[in-house]
Design a protein around this motif. Structure first.
Motif, PDB file in Angstrom:
ATOM      1  N   VAL A 174       0.855  -1.184   0.000  1.00 34.86           N
ATOM      2  CA  VAL A 174       0.000   0.000   0.000  1.00 34.86           C
ATOM      3  C   VAL A 174       0.890   1.232   0.000  1.00 34.86           C
ATOM      4  O   VAL A 174       1.832   1.320   0.794  1.00 34.86           O
ATOM      5  CB  VAL A 174      -0.904   0.023   1.254  1.00 34.86           C
ATOM      6  CG1 VAL A 174      -1.543   1.393   1.445  1.00 34.86           C
ATOM      7  CG2 VAL A 174      -1.976  -1.052   1.166  1.00 34.86           C
ATOM      8  N   HIS A 175       0.611   2.159  -0.883  1.00 33.51           N
ATOM      9  CA  HIS A 175       1.316   3.444  -0.889  1.00 33.51           C
ATOM     10  C   HIS A 175       0.324   4.525  -0.484  1.00 33.51           C
ATOM     11  O   HIS A 175      -0.706   4.709  -1.145  1.00 33.51           O
ATOM     12  CB  HIS A 175       1.875   3.710  -2.299  1.00 33.51           C
ATOM     13  CG  HIS A 175       2.425   5.083  -2.479  1.00 33.51           C
ATOM     14  ND1 HIS A 175       2.250   5.807  -3.637  1.00 33.51           N
ATOM     15  CD2 HIS A 175       3.138   5.871  -1.652  1.00 33.51           C
ATOM     16  CE1 HIS A 175       2.835   6.981  -3.508  1.00 33.51           C
ATOM     17  NE2 HIS A 175       3.385   7.049  -2.321  1.00 33.51           N
ATOM     18  N   LEU A 176       0.640   5.228   0.606  1.00 34.92           N
ATOM     19  CA  LEU A 176      -0.243   6.302   1.066  1.00 34.92           C
ATOM     20  C   LEU A 176       0.099   7.588   0.327  1.00 34.92           C
ATOM     21  O   LEU A 176       1.229   8.071   0.399  1.00 34.92           O
ATOM     22  CB  LEU A 176      -0.093   6.498   2.581  1.00 34.92           C
ATOM     23  CG  LEU A 176      -0.516   5.307   3.445  1.00 34.92           C
ATOM     24  CD1 LEU A 176      -0.311   5.638   4.932  1.00 34.92           C
ATOM     25  CD2 LEU A 176      -1.960   4.921   3.188  1.00 34.92           C
ATOM     26  N   HIS A 232      -5.065  -8.354   4.060  1.00 40.66           N
ATOM     27  CA  HIS A 232      -4.128  -8.404   5.186  1.00 40.66           C
ATOM     28  C   HIS A 232      -4.389  -9.601   6.110  1.00 40.66           C
ATOM     29  O   HIS A 232      -3.517  -9.990   6.887  1.00 40.66           O
ATOM     30  CB  HIS A 232      -4.203  -7.085   5.963  1.00 40.66           C
ATOM     31  CG  HIS A 232      -3.210  -6.982   7.074  1.00 40.66           C
ATOM     32  ND1 HIS A 232      -3.554  -6.664   8.355  1.00 40.66           N
ATOM     33  CD2 HIS A 232      -1.873  -7.182   7.088  1.00 40.66           C
ATOM     34  CE1 HIS A 232      -2.477  -6.665   9.115  1.00 40.66           C
ATOM     35  NE2 HIS A 232      -1.447  -6.959   8.380  1.00 40.66           N
ATOM     36  N   LEU A 240       1.537  -6.864   4.994  1.00 40.99           N
ATOM     37  CA  LEU A 240       1.300  -5.626   4.265  1.00 40.99           C
ATOM     38  C   LEU A 240       2.498  -4.692   4.441  1.00 40.99           C
ATOM     39  O   LEU A 240       2.934  -4.448   5.566  1.00 40.99           O
ATOM     40  CB  LEU A 240       0.049  -4.968   4.848  1.00 40.99           C
ATOM     41  CG  LEU A 240      -0.732  -3.970   4.018  1.00 40.99           C
ATOM     42  CD1 LEU A 240      -1.281  -4.634   2.762  1.00 40.99           C
ATOM     43  CD2 LEU A 240      -1.899  -3.423   4.853  1.00 40.99           C
ATOM     44  N   ILE A 298       3.510  -0.851   3.964  1.00 41.61           N
ATOM     45  CA  ILE A 298       2.895   0.463   3.780  1.00 41.61           C
ATOM     46  C   ILE A 298       4.006   1.459   3.465  1.00 41.61           C
ATOM     47  O   ILE A 298       4.904   1.656   4.284  1.00 41.61           O
ATOM     48  CB  ILE A 298       2.147   0.905   5.052  1.00 41.61           C
ATOM     49  CG1 ILE A 298       1.109  -0.153   5.454  1.00 41.61           C
ATOM     50  CG2 ILE A 298       1.477   2.259   4.846  1.00 41.61           C
ATOM     51  CD1 ILE A 298       0.578   0.038   6.866  1.00 41.61           C
ATOM     52  N   VAL A 331       5.246   5.187   2.955  1.00 43.75           N
ATOM     53  CA  VAL A 331       4.893   6.536   3.382  1.00 43.75           C
ATOM     54  C   VAL A 331       6.017   7.443   2.937  1.00 43.75           C
ATOM     55  O   VAL A 331       7.160   7.242   3.327  1.00 43.75           O
ATOM     56  CB  VAL A 331       4.807   6.590   4.929  1.00 43.75           C
ATOM     57  CG1 VAL A 331       4.522   8.005   5.397  1.00 43.75           C
ATOM     58  CG2 VAL A 331       3.763   5.630   5.449  1.00 43.75           C
ATOM     59  N   LEU A 388      -0.782   7.924   7.955  1.00 44.60           N
ATOM     60  CA  LEU A 388      -0.401   6.612   8.477  1.00 44.60           C
ATOM     61  C   LEU A 388      -1.236   6.248   9.705  1.00 44.60           C
ATOM     62  O   LEU A 388      -1.694   5.108   9.843  1.00 44.60           O
ATOM     63  CB  LEU A 388       1.093   6.612   8.836  1.00 44.60           C
ATOM     64  CG  LEU A 388       1.624   5.322   9.453  1.00 44.60           C
ATOM     65  CD1 LEU A 388       1.520   4.150   8.485  1.00 44.60           C
ATOM     66  CD2 LEU A 388       3.078   5.507   9.920  1.00 44.60           C
ATOM     67  N   PHE A 417      -4.772   5.374   8.707  1.00 43.09           N
ATOM     68  CA  PHE A 417      -4.739   4.105   7.967  1.00 43.09           C
ATOM     69  C   PHE A 417      -4.603   2.921   8.923  1.00 43.09           C
ATOM     70  O   PHE A 417      -5.335   1.930   8.818  1.00 43.09           O
ATOM     71  CB  PHE A 417      -3.598   4.090   6.946  1.00 43.09           C
ATOM     72  CG  PHE A 417      -3.564   2.837   6.136  1.00 43.09           C
ATOM     73  CD1 PHE A 417      -4.343   2.712   4.988  1.00 43.09           C
ATOM     74  CD2 PHE A 417      -2.800   1.747   6.531  1.00 43.09           C
ATOM     75  CE1 PHE A 417      -4.347   1.535   4.255  1.00 43.09           C
ATOM     76  CE2 PHE A 417      -2.804   0.567   5.805  1.00 43.09           C
ATOM     77  CZ  PHE A 417      -3.577   0.456   4.665  1.00 43.09           C
ATOM     78  N   LEU A 425      -7.091  -0.065   9.580  1.00 42.13           N
ATOM     79  CA  LEU A 425      -6.640  -1.416   9.218  1.00 42.13           C
ATOM     80  C   LEU A 425      -6.914  -2.396  10.362  1.00 42.13           C
ATOM     81  O   LEU A 425      -7.418  -3.498  10.144  1.00 42.13           O
ATOM     82  CB  LEU A 425      -5.143  -1.396   8.896  1.00 42.13           C
ATOM     83  CG  LEU A 425      -4.516  -2.747   8.530  1.00 42.13           C
ATOM     84  CD1 LEU A 425      -5.042  -3.254   7.188  1.00 42.13           C
ATOM     85  CD2 LEU A 425      -2.976  -2.630   8.494  1.00 42.13           C
TER      86      LEU A 425
END
Lengths: 164, 164
Positions: free
Chosen positions: A61-63, A81, A86, A88, A90, A120, A123, A127
């Motif tokens: 996942v790219h925020l 997930h 996962l 992530i 940031v 983050l 998120f 999550l």
């Protein structure tokens, strides 16, 4: 800001943070907080963001404020997930275009400019659906006890160390 | 960090941010983002945090890692906020003890050290129960449209200005 990303990751349920090679001070601070307030939580550094993503055995996942709305894709990500680790990413403006393409999801916590730390945090809270707030911490030297007023800190084994 | 607090407040549903007197640069950045990406959102400055709290015609929440757990008090705060404006004090280590006493709630987003930006973000997302993510913005010069990949920015009136 990098330190805040690392501490937020730890506090809100991530297992590990991978910082850039030039973030030695942030790494020390996050490791120090983990020593004092408990783990498990790992801090690593890399100068190969691309390779970290390419080799990741799970979903990415790219925020980014340019991505899909978290309220639209959060459920799918939570589902994935359950069976895959996962990663992530940031990074704000510094992220190269290749990361957008390598990510399984580009996710926006609002399509407004704000803060990678805020993104983050929201998120991770979504999550884990709030379960991260009740985490237990192992090997803590000290522990903060919730108070209506003032500060109460005890040893990891529960003895009082400070109160005000 | 002050800039990130201001931008997070705007993006996640607050009406206004009141910054300290020495945060002129943060004020300019937040005002500039509001001009470009829309409002309504107000930015003010004060050197009188105490007076701001004392004169506040509503409830006061102070975010601190020493406070009560958000999962325990969030519901009460949401209930109060239905009938009263809420002042959220974000300050970290700099906050004097008087603020703890003046607050109606001292609230912890985990009792772990992390980031005031992260704490504010999770607090606002829970206060508004995610409704803030669907905010409409008035008088925006530009608007980011959610994308699975890449960046898409249009004029406030919907015309394309940039795409990659």
């Amino acid at each position: 800001m990098t330190t805040h990303v690392g501490l937020t990751a730890r506090a809100l349920g991530a297992d590990r943070v991978i910082l850039p090679d030039n973030a030695g001070q942030a790494r020390e601070t996050v490791a120090d907080i983990t020593d004092r307030f408990g783990g498990p939580f790992e801090v690593e550094q890399t100068d190969e963001l691309d390779a970290t993503i390419d080799r990741w055995a799970g979903a990415v996942v790219h925020l980014t404020m340019y991505g899909e709305r978290i309220q639209d894709v959060g459920g799918d990500i939570r589902g994935t997930h359950r069976s895959e680790p996962l990663l992530i990413v940031v990074g704000g403006e510094k992220v190269p275009f290749e990361v957008y393409e390598a990510a399984d999801w580009n996710v926006a916590v609002t399509n407004q400019p704000h803060s990678e730390v805020a993104g983050l945090a929201v998120f991770l809270d979504r999550l884990f659906e709030g379960r991260e707030l009740a985490s237990e911490w192992d090997d803590a030297e000290r522990q903060v006890l919730p108070q209506t007023n003032g500060k109460r800190v005890v040893d990891g084994d529960g003895a009082a160390t400070d109160e005000s």
